[in-house]
Design an enzyme around this catalytic site. Structure first.
Site, PDB file in Angstrom:
ATOM      1  N   ARG A  40      78.472  12.272  36.065  1.00 25.43           N
ATOM      2  CA  ARG A  40      77.263  12.939  36.564  1.00 25.43           C
ATOM      3  C   ARG A  40      76.597  12.134  37.686  1.00 25.43           C
ATOM      4  O   ARG A  40      75.991  12.706  38.586  1.00 25.43           O
ATOM      5  CB  ARG A  40      76.285  13.185  35.417  1.00 25.43           C
ATOM      6  CG  ARG A  40      76.715  14.358  34.541  1.00 25.43           C
ATOM      7  CD  ARG A  40      75.790  14.568  33.383  1.00 25.43           C
ATOM      8  NE  ARG A  40      76.111  15.825  32.706  1.00 25.43           N
ATOM      9  CZ  ARG A  40      75.791  16.089  31.449  1.00 25.43           C
ATOM     10  NH1 ARG A  40      75.162  15.178  30.723  1.00 25.43           N
ATOM     11  NH2 ARG A  40      76.107  17.253  30.908  1.00 25.43           N
ATOM     12  N   LYS A 208      80.874  23.904  17.124  1.00 21.03           N
ATOM     13  CA  LYS A 208      80.152  24.994  16.449  1.00 21.03           C
ATOM     14  C   LYS A 208      80.357  26.364  17.082  1.00 21.03           C
ATOM     15  O   LYS A 208      80.215  26.527  18.289  1.00 21.03           O
ATOM     16  CB  LYS A 208      78.650  24.683  16.431  1.00 21.03           C
ATOM     17  CG  LYS A 208      78.277  23.449  15.619  1.00 21.03           C
ATOM     18  CD  LYS A 208      76.779  23.224  15.637  1.00 21.03           C
ATOM     19  CE  LYS A 208      76.392  22.014  14.804  1.00 21.03           C
ATOM     20  NZ  LYS A 208      74.917  21.775  14.838  1.00 21.03           N
ATOM     21  N   GLY A 361      80.105  19.344  30.115  1.00 23.88           N
ATOM     22  CA  GLY A 361      79.975  18.739  28.795  1.00 23.88           C
ATOM     23  C   GLY A 361      81.182  17.933  28.366  1.00 23.88           C
ATOM     24  O   GLY A 361      81.759  17.157  29.124  1.00 23.88           O
ATOM     25  N   GLY A 385      75.852  23.632  28.959  1.00 29.05           N
ATOM     26  CA  GLY A 385      74.919  24.635  28.445  1.00 29.05           C
ATOM     27  C   GLY A 385      74.497  25.626  29.506  1.00 29.05           C
ATOM     28  O   GLY A 385      74.417  26.835  29.258  1.00 29.05           O
TER      29      GLY A 385
END
Length: 412
Positions: A40, A208, A361, A385
């Site tokens: 990043r 998830k 991510g 996200g």
């Protein structure tokens, strides 16, 4: 989407002008506070360098982690300032506070080509407040650091889905522009949603189902196939009536997964074999079992070799690929083969002309950790996200505000 760009700001001229830049410098740190993946930081350099080379006086704001109760020395941006300075080839000052006396004094002392990094913006609780007035009060103090005549450049794509003071509110106070990184991300995601060449394959992993439910529902009607791996695959396997042993399982999502499998049976692809082991540890010996035969005392940590081969064959024909989430615990060498195999299949498809996007991510971290060349993909996003929410069709506050009318400057 009509968003003012960095080029427009540079064309106006920034020599001697103070510019506030919201970057995404939220890098992972190890237990000793050392940066483990500087991706990043690297991604933030082009915008910062362009402004510095043009003579701007830069004030940069960014966050690190999720501090709970104000300032936390472990989440200081000090190591980030040092790493950013190395990449820019110039000294990066670090303010001792966010918008306090030290930040103000340092900002006032900047000359052409100087850069100041404010301390972790989330040390100030107003940054993430749900109260509009609280966020606006912080935004006004940020704007003061570059006043009079300042401008705001939004270059932290990883946070544009958040309505936060340094992302959204400050853009209502200052002339605002999209940095190189944000503009590139928007362009890529627009291509994924408007002019997608088929076959269109989506690869989803991570832990998830609940984190990916929106994007599964949105893309299941657009993609030709959605490959499911990672920890989330076990909830889908449980929905098929299989035992998943001690593997990660979101029991409250089983019925939802069952409905998804019924509705999109022709699109969703699940692994047929799994790499299991006795415990969650790098040195725990791997075993290969069928997806419908996971022992009760075992935990699944990766998709199996048969699944890798099947998914790779499917991906080889794709013209467009979107990947978000690793296939297994790639941090453990014995359980990295699934993620590596899928990544290499996407690279092979890209070499044949496919448009491939790695959705930020953990996927981006896996690419770097497995030493797969980043330029082997068409695009690697910096915001997992934000990418997912865009593909779900959600409005991203940090992008929407950039498309709004420029403020007159009276408030700032």
């Amino acid at each position: 989407m009509g968003v003012p760009t960095l080029k427009e700001l540079l064309d106006e001229g920034v020599s001697g002008r103070a510019v506030l830049v919201r970057s995404d410098l939220n890098v992972p740190l190890d237990e000793d506070g050392a940066i483990t993946d500087s991706g990043r930081i690297t991604a933030s350099v082009p915008t910062l360098k362009a402004l510095l080379d043009a003579g701007a006086r830069l004030v940069v704001t960014a966050h690190l982690g999720r501090p709970k109760d104000g300032p936390d020395p472990k989440l200081s941006l000090a190591p980030v300032a040092a790493a950013l300075g190395e990449q820019l080839g110039r000294h990066v000052q670090l303010a001792g506070d966010v918008v306090g006396t030290d930040a103000l004094a340092r900002a006032e002392g900047l000359t052409e080509g100087d850069i100041l990094l404010l301390e972790n913006i989330r040390f100030d609780k107003r940054e993430t407040s749900k109260n509009d007035d609280e966020r606006l009060s912080l935004a006004k103090q940020l704007a003061e650091l570059v006043s009079p005549g300042g401008a705001f450049v939004s270059d932290g794509f990883g946070v544009v889905h958040r309505k936060q003071a340094s992302v959204y509110d400050v853009a209502t106070l200052l002339p605002h522009y999209a940095g190189t990184l944000v503009a590139d991300e928007i362009k890529v995601l627009e291509q994924l949603t408007t002019s997608t060449e088929r076959p269109y394959a989506v690869v989803l992993g991570g832990s998830k189902v609940s984190d990916k439910l929106g994007v599964i529902e949105s893309l299941a009607t657009k993609a030709d196939s959605i490959v499911i791996g990672g920890g989330m695959c076990f909830t889908f396997l449980a929905a098929q009536g299989y035992s998943v042993g001690k593997s990660l399982l979101e029991e409250h999502m089983v019925e939802t997964c069952r409905n998804l499998l019924d509705t999109y049976a022709d699109v969703l692809r699940l692994p047929g074999d799994i790499v299991v082991t006795e415990k969650f540890a790098a040195d725990s010996a791997p075993q290969f079992v069928a997806a419908n035969a996971i022992p009760d005392d075992m935990i699944g940590l990766d998709i199996g070799p048969g699944s890798v081969k099947r998914f790779a064959a499917l991906l080889s024909n794709a013209k467009t690929v979107f990947w978000n989430g690793p296939m297994g615990v790639f941090e453990f060498p014995a359980y990295a083969a699934g993620t590596r195999g899928v990544a290499e299949a996407i690279v092979a498809a890209t070499q044949k002309g496919a448009f491939s996007v790695v959705g930020g991510g953990d996927s981006a971290a896996a690419v770097r950790a497995l030493k797969i060349p980043e330029d082997a993909f068409s695009h690697i996003s910096t915001g997992g996200g934000a990418s997912l929410e865009y593909l779900e069709g959600k409005t991203l506050p940090g992008i929407e505000v950039l498309a709004s009318e420029q403020p007159t400057g009276e408030d700032s």
